[in-house]
Write a protein that holds these residues in place. Structure first.
Motif, mmCIF file in Angstrom:
data_model
loop_
_atom_site.group_PDB
_atom_site.id
_atom_site.type_symbol
_atom_site.label_atom_id
_atom_site.label_comp_id
_atom_site.label_asym_id
_atom_site.label_seq_id
_atom_site.Cartn_x
_atom_site.Cartn_y
_atom_site.Cartn_z
ATOM 1 N N GLY A 1 0.821 -1.206 0.000
ATOM 2 C CA GLY A 1 0.000 0.000 0.000
ATOM 3 C C GLY A 1 0.843 1.237 0.000
ATOM 4 O O GLY A 1 0.518 2.197 0.673
ATOM 5 N N GLU A 2 2.000 1.282 -0.847
ATOM 6 C CA GLU A 2 2.911 2.431 -0.842
ATOM 7 C C GLU A 2 3.363 2.718 -2.254
ATOM 8 O O GLU A 2 3.303 1.867 -3.141
ATOM 9 C CB GLU A 2 4.115 2.148 0.047
ATOM 10 C CG GLU A 2 4.923 0.949 -0.417
ATOM 11 C CD GLU A 2 6.049 0.611 0.544
ATOM 12 O OE1 GLU A 2 6.919 -0.169 0.157
ATOM 13 O OE2 GLU A 2 6.042 1.173 1.661
ATOM 14 N N SER B 1 3.524 4.303 9.198
ATOM 15 C CA SER B 1 2.210 4.377 8.555
ATOM 16 C C SER B 1 1.932 3.118 7.777
ATOM 17 O O SER B 1 0.807 2.637 7.703
ATOM 18 C CB SER B 1 2.122 5.601 7.613
ATOM 19 O OG SER B 1 2.259 6.781 8.358
ATOM 20 N N ARG B 2 2.987 2.605 7.095
ATOM 21 C CA ARG B 2 2.804 1.392 6.310
ATOM 22 C C ARG B 2 2.409 0.213 7.195
ATOM 23 O O ARG B 2 1.651 -0.668 6.817
ATOM 24 C CB ARG B 2 4.067 1.061 5.508
ATOM 25 C CG ARG B 2 4.338 2.006 4.350
ATOM 26 C CD ARG B 2 5.376 1.401 3.403
ATOM 27 N NE ARG B 2 6.613 1.060 4.088
ATOM 28 C CZ ARG B 2 7.632 1.907 4.196
ATOM 29 N NH1 ARG B 2 7.529 3.123 3.706
ATOM 30 N NH2 ARG B 2 8.720 1.502 4.811
ATOM 31 N N CYS C 1 -1.344 0.506 8.014
ATOM 32 C CA CYS C 1 -2.324 0.634 6.912
ATOM 33 C C CYS C 1 -2.101 -0.458 5.920
ATOM 34 O O CYS C 1 -1.051 -0.497 5.267
ATOM 35 C CB CYS C 1 -2.221 2.006 6.268
ATOM 36 S SG CYS C 1 -3.475 2.336 5.041
ATOM 37 N N TRP D 1 -3.844 -2.943 2.626
ATOM 38 C CA TRP D 1 -4.485 -2.646 1.341
ATOM 39 C C TRP D 1 -5.953 -2.357 1.509
ATOM 40 O O TRP D 1 -6.503 -1.502 0.833
ATOM 41 C CB TRP D 1 -4.275 -3.828 0.402
ATOM 42 C CG TRP D 1 -4.991 -3.660 -0.909
ATOM 43 C CD1 TRP D 1 -6.081 -4.348 -1.318
ATOM 44 C CD2 TRP D 1 -4.655 -2.749 -1.907
ATOM 45 N NE1 TRP D 1 -6.460 -3.938 -2.522
ATOM 46 C CE2 TRP D 1 -5.552 -2.911 -2.946
ATOM 47 C CE3 TRP D 1 -3.644 -1.795 -2.049
ATOM 48 C CZ2 TRP D 1 -5.509 -2.199 -4.096
ATOM 49 C CZ3 TRP D 1 -3.609 -1.091 -3.210
ATOM 50 C CH2 TRP D 1 -4.522 -1.277 -4.235
ATOM 51 N N SER E 1 -7.345 -1.346 4.389
ATOM 52 C CA SER E 1 -7.551 -0.540 5.593
ATOM 53 C C SER E 1 -8.354 0.683 5.234
ATOM 54 O O SER E 1 -8.155 1.293 4.197
ATOM 55 C CB SER E 1 -6.215 -0.114 6.202
ATOM 56 O OG SER E 1 -6.435 0.728 7.299
ATOM 57 N N CYS F 1 -4.609 6.002 5.856
ATOM 58 C CA CYS F 1 -4.478 5.370 4.533
ATOM 59 C C CYS F 1 -5.111 6.226 3.457
ATOM 60 O O CYS F 1 -4.588 6.369 2.346
ATOM 61 C CB CYS F 1 -5.144 3.986 4.575
ATOM 62 S SG CYS F 1 -4.287 2.817 5.629
#
Length: 262
Positions: free
Chosen positions: A10-11, A24-25, A28, A30, A32, A37
């Protein structure tokens, strides 16, 4: 700049730069639905949008600059084309004028050539006529009783039958001739040998001496010294004396021999 999006994490990754921190990763995934996110996703979208806008603006500026140069080039080409067309039209006009002038000159040349040919033909005809006249004069034959001298025919009156000037002239005219006209010393010497005194075709008309052919005496003539003197007041006719070998004015009613000239 190259960008990549990791669906599992998710980045967004690009040249070692992450739009999301490691913390944060971890929080959070996919699927979330946390606010963190969504903020990250929104930032990513804004970044992509900004990059797109920058690229589009840059390309638009380049295109506008190219369009401006292209427009200027088209303008120069059009201007040059119009100038060439104008010069072409001017040259065509000059060419047409030269064609007309050339045509006129050709016509004038043909006219002059025709006139020249006419003059040449006329000259040749005149030369032929002169040749024939000389030939006829050279071959001229005199009637019986006439004497030939320098291609002329002369009639010498009978001896012992003198006439007045008018009577002598009338006799010549009846023969198709007239009293002799003396124009040279040789002719004078020929005529004077005929008689002691001989009438010639010269008489006075209003104080001027005139030949029987209507022409007036040209020059001094062959007068004796002191002549013409009109001593009797009516000496209007001319005779030639063998002794003096010259002319003398005398009254026309005197009677002498004469010479006719054809």
């Amino acid at each position: 700049m190259s960008l990549s999006f990791n669906s599992k994490l998710g980045e967004v990754e690009g040249d070692g730069w992450n739009l999301m921190s490691s913390d944060s990763r971890s929080k959070c995934g996919w699927r979330s639905r946390s606010s963190v996110c969504w903020i990250a996703a929104a930032a990513l979208c804004l970044g992509l949008l900004l990059l797109t806008v920058i690229m589009v603006a840059h390309n638009t500026s380049a295109i506008n600059q190219w369009d401006s140069k292209y427009t200027d080039l088209i303008h120069e080409i059009t201007k040059g084309r119009d100038e060439l067309r104008e010069e072409r039209d001017q040259l065509r006009g000059e060419r047409d004028q030269l064609k007309i002038h050339s045509s006129n000159l050709t016509h004038e040349l043909e006219t002059l050539q025709s006139q020249y040919n006419d003059v040449v033909d006329s000259r040749d005809k005149l030369q032929e006529d002169i040749k024939n006249l000389h030939l006829n004069r050279t071959n001229k034959t005199c009637n019986i009783g006439w004497t030939r001298f320098n291609n002329k025919c002369y009639f010498i009156s009978p001896s012992g039958m003198p006439k007045t000037w008018e009577g002598a002239r009338k006799d010549c005219q009846q023969k198709g001739a007239d009293l002799v006209i003396i124009t040279t010393r040789e002719e004078l010497d020929f005529v004077k040998k005929a008689f002691g005194i001989t009438w010639i075709g010269l008489s006075r008309h209003e104080d001027r001496w005139k030949w029987v052919d209507g022409t007036f005496l040209d020059g001094d003539g062959f007068w004796q010294d002191g002549e013409p003197n009109n001593s009797d007041g009516n000496e209007d006719c001319v005779e030639v004396s063998r002794k003096a070998s010259a002319w003398n004015d005398v009254p026309c009613d005197r009677k002498f021999s004469w010479v006719c000239e054809d």
